[in-house]
Design an enzyme around this catalytic site. Structure first.
Site, PDB file in Angstrom:
ATOM      1  CG  HIS A 116      11.865  -9.995 -12.560  1.00 41.22           C
ATOM      2  ND1 HIS A 116      11.162 -11.093 -12.993  1.00 41.22           N
ATOM      3  CD2 HIS A 116      13.179 -10.347 -12.593  1.00 41.22           C
ATOM      4  CE1 HIS A 116      12.006 -12.079 -13.248  1.00 41.22           C
ATOM      5  NE2 HIS A 116      13.237 -11.645 -13.023  1.00 41.22           N
ATOM      6  NE  ARG A 153      10.468 -15.101 -17.529  1.00 47.53           N
ATOM      7  CZ  ARG A 153      11.177 -14.030 -17.836  1.00 47.53           C
ATOM      8  NH1 ARG A 153      11.320 -13.661 -19.090  1.00 47.53           N
ATOM      9  NH2 ARG A 153      11.760 -13.311 -16.902  1.00 47.53           N
TER      10      ARG A 153
END
Length: 356
Positions: free
Chosen positions: A124, A144
């Site tokens: 990740h 994000r």
């Protein structure tokens, strides 16, 4: 919500703890059916049991509290043991729980189940790299998706924040590596990371958005005196998901009659990469398929076999014949994180069975 590698919003979510909320609901539902479901705590499976007709006939459990072994006889077995992040591949930190040591794969492989895509794991892009006490904890892609940029030590945005996970993680690793771009942010622990500019979220969506929409990480960082609505987070890729695993068909059947697999322990569902949110769909969809298939198998089951562990002996004989070192234990159950200096002073046998 936007995710990396997607062109449109495609996911429902519960703040920044979607997985925890899903598992809480499933766990509570199982606990509410004590008349049908018996939950046995602190007794991980350490071996599958076969019968003389080549069918899976149950499992051996190890009681962590009493050090006893128990044989649980069963007409069908579903393996749902998750991933392997606690093997710390390439010495990376991980988001996984302590029991994620690939034990399900080991047990099924010994019983003759082939594996697929086992060469690939997912890192990740955004795991906590500082503070040290929170290392490896997942910083959800939602940050994000909401507008937080990824910046190097010079404050430069070196990668688009919503690339697919493999691309995003590779760019961050390269940015931090001394052999790469060497633009990482040094941490007090000697590691390097990059900034995840979480204050951008409040700037784009209004003050208080971070606290309201991302409460899990807001609380965690506040414990260390870091206000992520005003200060960026230090992140680095972290081992997150095991893309490969046991070979199954569309009914979650393995090649061993009576043995099924679902979730992260199975291989090939996502190929060599995975989009955000798909593992949560995976465990629900394939968990149901595995349960339905196992129930159908049981309804036609004709018991006439005798249980044995002959497959384990065959496996061990093959290991010995191949000259493979036997200095590792599998299944591991739990990794040993104790201090080596302390272990040297112990007078009892350690986890690996050697006198310290």
């Amino acid at each position: 919500m936007h995710g990396g590698g997607t062109c449109r919003k495609r996911m429902h979510y519960a703040a920044d703890i979607t997985g925890a909320e899903i598992m809480k609901t499933i766990r509570d539902e199982a606990r509410n059916h004590t008349d049908m479901i018996e939950v046995i705590e602190f007794c991980p499976a350490v071996e599958l049991v076969m019968d003389d007709q080549g069918r899976c006939a149950g499992a051996i459990l190890y009681n962590l509290e009493t050090s006893e072994y128990h044989f649980v006889k069963s007409k069908a077995v579903i393996i749902a043991t998750g991933g392997s992040g606690r093997l710390h591949i390439q010495d990376f930190m991980t988001t996984n729980h302590y029991g994620a040591t690939a034990d399900g794969i080991v047990m099924a492989y010994r019983a003759g189940v082939p594996v697929s895509f086992l060469h690939t794991v997912q890192y990740h892009p955004t795991g906590v790299v500082f503070p040290e006490q929170a290392e490896g904890i997942l910083i959800t892609e939602k940050f994000r998706g909401a507008g937080a940029n990824v910046l190097n030590v010079h404050g430069e945005q070196f990668v688009y924040e919503r690339e697919p996970r493999d691309v995003e993680a590779a760019c961050i690793i390269r940015e931090c590596s001394p052999k790469g771009r060497n633009n990482g942010v040094p941490t007090p622990t000697g590691k390097f990371g990059v900034w995840l500019d979480s204050p951008m979220i409040d700037m784009l969506s209004g003050e208080g958005t971070v606290k309201a929409e991302l409460p899990g990480k807001h609380i965690i960082f506040s414990r260390f005196g870091i206000a992520i609505a005003k200060e960026p987070m230090l992140i680095h890729p972290t081992l997150h998901y095991q893309n490969g695993g046991l070979d199954i068909n569309n009914k979650c059947e393995t090649n061993v009659p009576g043995l099924y697999a679902a979730g992260e322990v199975s291989g090939g569902v996502h190929g060599e990469n995975r989009l955000m949110g798909n593992s949560l769909l995976d465990v629900i969809v394939f968990g149901r398929i595995a349960g339905t298939s196992a129930a159908d198998y049981i309804s036609k089951y004709d018991y006439s076999g005798h249980e044995n562990l002959d497959h384990v002996k065959r496996y061990n004989d093959e290991v010995e014949a191949a000259g493979i070192k036997e200095d590792r234990i599998a299944p591991m159950i739990l990794p040993d994180y104790s201090n080596p200096e302390v272990r040297e002073k112990q007078l009892t046998k350690d986890y690996f069975g050697t006198l310290s």
